[in-house]
Design an enzyme around this catalytic site. Structure first.
Site, PDB file in Angstrom:
ATOM      1  N   GLU A 236     -41.293  34.038  26.726  1.00  0.00           N
ATOM      2  CA  GLU A 236     -41.078  33.305  25.471  1.00  0.00           C
ATOM      3  C   GLU A 236     -41.995  32.084  25.385  1.00  0.00           C
ATOM      4  O   GLU A 236     -42.529  31.627  26.385  1.00  0.00           O
ATOM      5  CB  GLU A 236     -39.622  32.851  25.351  1.00  0.00           C
ATOM      6  CG  GLU A 236     -39.010  32.316  26.637  1.00  0.00           C
ATOM      7  CD  GLU A 236     -39.689  31.122  27.228  1.00  0.00           C
ATOM      8  OE1 GLU A 236     -40.029  30.193  26.446  1.00  0.00           O
ATOM      9  OE2 GLU A 236     -39.897  31.084  28.455  1.00  0.00           O
TER      10      GLU A 236
ATOM     11  N   GLY B  71     -42.842  29.294  31.943  1.00  0.00           N
ATOM     12  CA  GLY B  71     -42.429  30.207  30.882  1.00  0.00           C
ATOM     13  C   GLY B  71     -43.531  31.198  30.567  1.00  0.00           C
ATOM     14  O   GLY B  71     -44.324  31.574  31.434  1.00  0.00           O
ATOM     15  N   GLU B  72     -43.560  31.653  29.329  1.00  0.00           N
ATOM     16  CA  GLU B  72     -44.574  32.608  28.853  1.00  0.00           C
ATOM     17  C   GLU B  72     -44.544  33.933  29.610  1.00  0.00           C
ATOM     18  O   GLU B  72     -45.527  34.679  29.604  1.00  0.00           O
ATOM     19  CB  GLU B  72     -45.993  32.018  28.947  1.00  0.00           C
ATOM     20  CG  GLU B  72     -46.232  30.799  28.096  1.00  0.00           C
ATOM     21  CD  GLU B  72     -47.645  30.249  28.258  1.00  0.00           C
ATOM     22  OE1 GLU B  72     -48.574  31.048  28.557  1.00  0.00           O
ATOM     23  OE2 GLU B  72     -47.835  29.036  28.110  1.00  0.00           O
ATOM     24  N   GLY B  73     -43.465  34.227  30.318  1.00  0.00           N
ATOM     25  CA  GLY B  73     -43.396  35.481  31.061  1.00  0.00           C
ATOM     26  C   GLY B  73     -44.196  35.479  32.348  1.00  0.00           C
ATOM     27  O   GLY B  73     -44.402  36.534  32.954  1.00  0.00           O
TER      28      GLY B  73
END
Length: 452
Positions: free
Chosen positions: A269, A426-428
């Site tokens: 996300e 974050g960001e996977g």
């Protein structure tokens, strides 16, 4: 030398003469290695005749050891004609009548029979058993992975003069800036996806401003064009808006499976302020105190900003007081306190559970989404592979609650995260780093030998 005398064997003058000759040969350093080799071959020959079975050195038996002879595979090996451990496990794992728990236990039993101490590969075994149970095969695969990153803005992150609470150290516009880096394929997630051979797509579910369609980014027609509202004053989303975002998550995962044939999905996300929303969701769904949930979020330096934590605790407390409801259903909590990207993550997990597709869950925000999804449908536990221990202390509360829900519903409990690397980007990113770990788990099931 005494060994050579034994070989000579004969008694009397003739035997003595032979012994003298052998000793002389033994003392010749050029010939001694040859004599040692001959002695070894004679010893092996005698052992095979006296102790062994058929002599592998006899020409008539050589066919048994030829290159064309068939070597039993792991599937075919058995003990006294009994089915092999793989066959026993496979019969259950592939059975249409077996429950997930039965398939999981069968895979775990096969792992216990492998050539290693029982349980010695730790969580890798748990992941291997779960993947086998999901895919209904004793030879699972994780070779086709995709990463879906959902993005959205949060009203609570707006500056106070714009109607928000300024919950983050970064302005809301940073969400859009991060997406530009992903579109140019220079962001952290872009680099890790390329390094691990993972297809990457970014779905704009609620980034404030116009559409951002490109090579990597897809702006959904049904996105929330202004992001969510300030949840201290109003519900973050209406029920209809929340349902739209969940639907986007479902359709995004379905497309990845149907059009790209992926069997593993890493979820991530982007959204300034989403640690605040996630903290509120976890506090609402676990009943834990706000103080025990809230952490520092995105740092502007290497050390936590205690003032920012105090501010976050105040914001989350006011949001929960506005709801004035205890034991909120998960869907209601999601609409009141969540974000567009969090709702899309929930939708993706629900769809993955329907399709038996493995989901690599990223860090704090993705774990909060997993808690919501599991609270809605406990069977989502089947597909969850938790990847990273977050720097946010509230993650542990969410994982504990997920594991409680799994236990109460007789579902195999998701293992704790496999990585502990102080990741908080974050960001996977953690999910992407865990793709080769899941692939290794699949390889253990496919290729490792049993004790037999």
């Amino acid at each position: 030398q005494s060994f050579l005398k034994d070989i000579a064997g004969a008694e009397g003058p003739e035997g003595f003469a032979v012994q003298i000759q052998l000793v002389s040969l033994w003392n010749d350093t050029r010939i001694r290695p040859t004599l040692v080799f001959l002695a070894m071959m004679i010893s092996i020959k005698m052992w095979c005749k006296v102790v062994g079975g058929k002599d592998m050195y006899d020409r008539e038996d050589a066919s048994e050891f030829s290159s064309e002879a068939k070597v039993p595979s792991t599937d075919e090996q058995s003990n006294g004609g009994d089915p092999s451990p793989r066959q026993v496990a496979s019969d259950i794992i592939t059975s249409s009548g077996a429950t997930f728990a039965e398939r999981y236990e069968a895979a775990q039993g096969y792992l216990d029979a492998l050539a290693k101490p029982v349980g010695s590969l730790g969580t890798l075994e748990t992941w291997a058993a779960k993947l086998s149970a999901l895919q209904r095969t004793a030879t699972p695969s994780a070779d086709k992975a995709a990463c879906l990153i959902f993005a959205g803005d949060h009203g609570v992150a707006k500056a106070p003069e714009e109607g928000g609470e300024g919950c983050s150290l970064f302005p809301q516009a940073v969400t859009r800036a991060v997406l530009l880096g992903l579109e140019r394929e220079v962001a952290g997630a872009s680099v890790l996806a390329e390094a691990n051979g993972v297809q990457l797509k970014v779905i704009d579910v609620g980034v404030a401003g116009g559409p951002m369609d490109g090579k990597v980014i897809i702006s959904c027609p049904d996105k929330l064009p202004d992001g969510t509202r300030n949840f201290c004053k109003d519900p973050a989303m209406t029920a209809e808006e929340c349902a739209r975002c969940i639907k986007i998550g479902r359709s995004s995962l379905a497309e990845a499976v149907e059009k790209r044939s992926v069997n593993v999905v890493a979820l991530g996300e982007v959204g300034i302020g989403n640690t605040t929303s996630s903290s509120a969701l976890i506090a609402a769904l676990t009943g834990r105190s706000v103080e025990s949930i809230c952490g520092g979020g995105a740092f502007a330096a290497r050390t936590i900003n205690e003032d920012a934590v105090i501010k976050k605790v105040d914001i989350v407390t006011r949001a929960l007081n506005r709801c004035s409801r205890k034991n909120m259903p998960a869907a209601v909590a999601l609409a009141n306190l969540g974000g567009a990207e969090i709702a899309a993550l929930v939708g993706a997990m629900l769809e993955a559970a329907d399709r038996n597709v493995a989901v690599l869950v990223d860090g704090f925000i993705a774990t909060a989404a997993a808690l919501v999804a599991v609270s809605i449908s406990p069977n989502v536990c089947h597909v969850l592979f938790l990847t990273s221990t977050s720097a946010e202390k509230g993650q542990r509360a969410a994982i504990d609650q997920i594991q409680v829900i799994a236990t109460e519903n007789n579902v195999p409990v998701p293992a704790s995260p496999v990585l502990s690397m102080n990741l908080r980007m974050g960001e996977g990113t953690a999910a992407l780093l865990s793709v080769p770990i899941l692939q290794s788990a699949a390889a253990i099931m496919q290729d490792m030998a049993t004790i037999q």
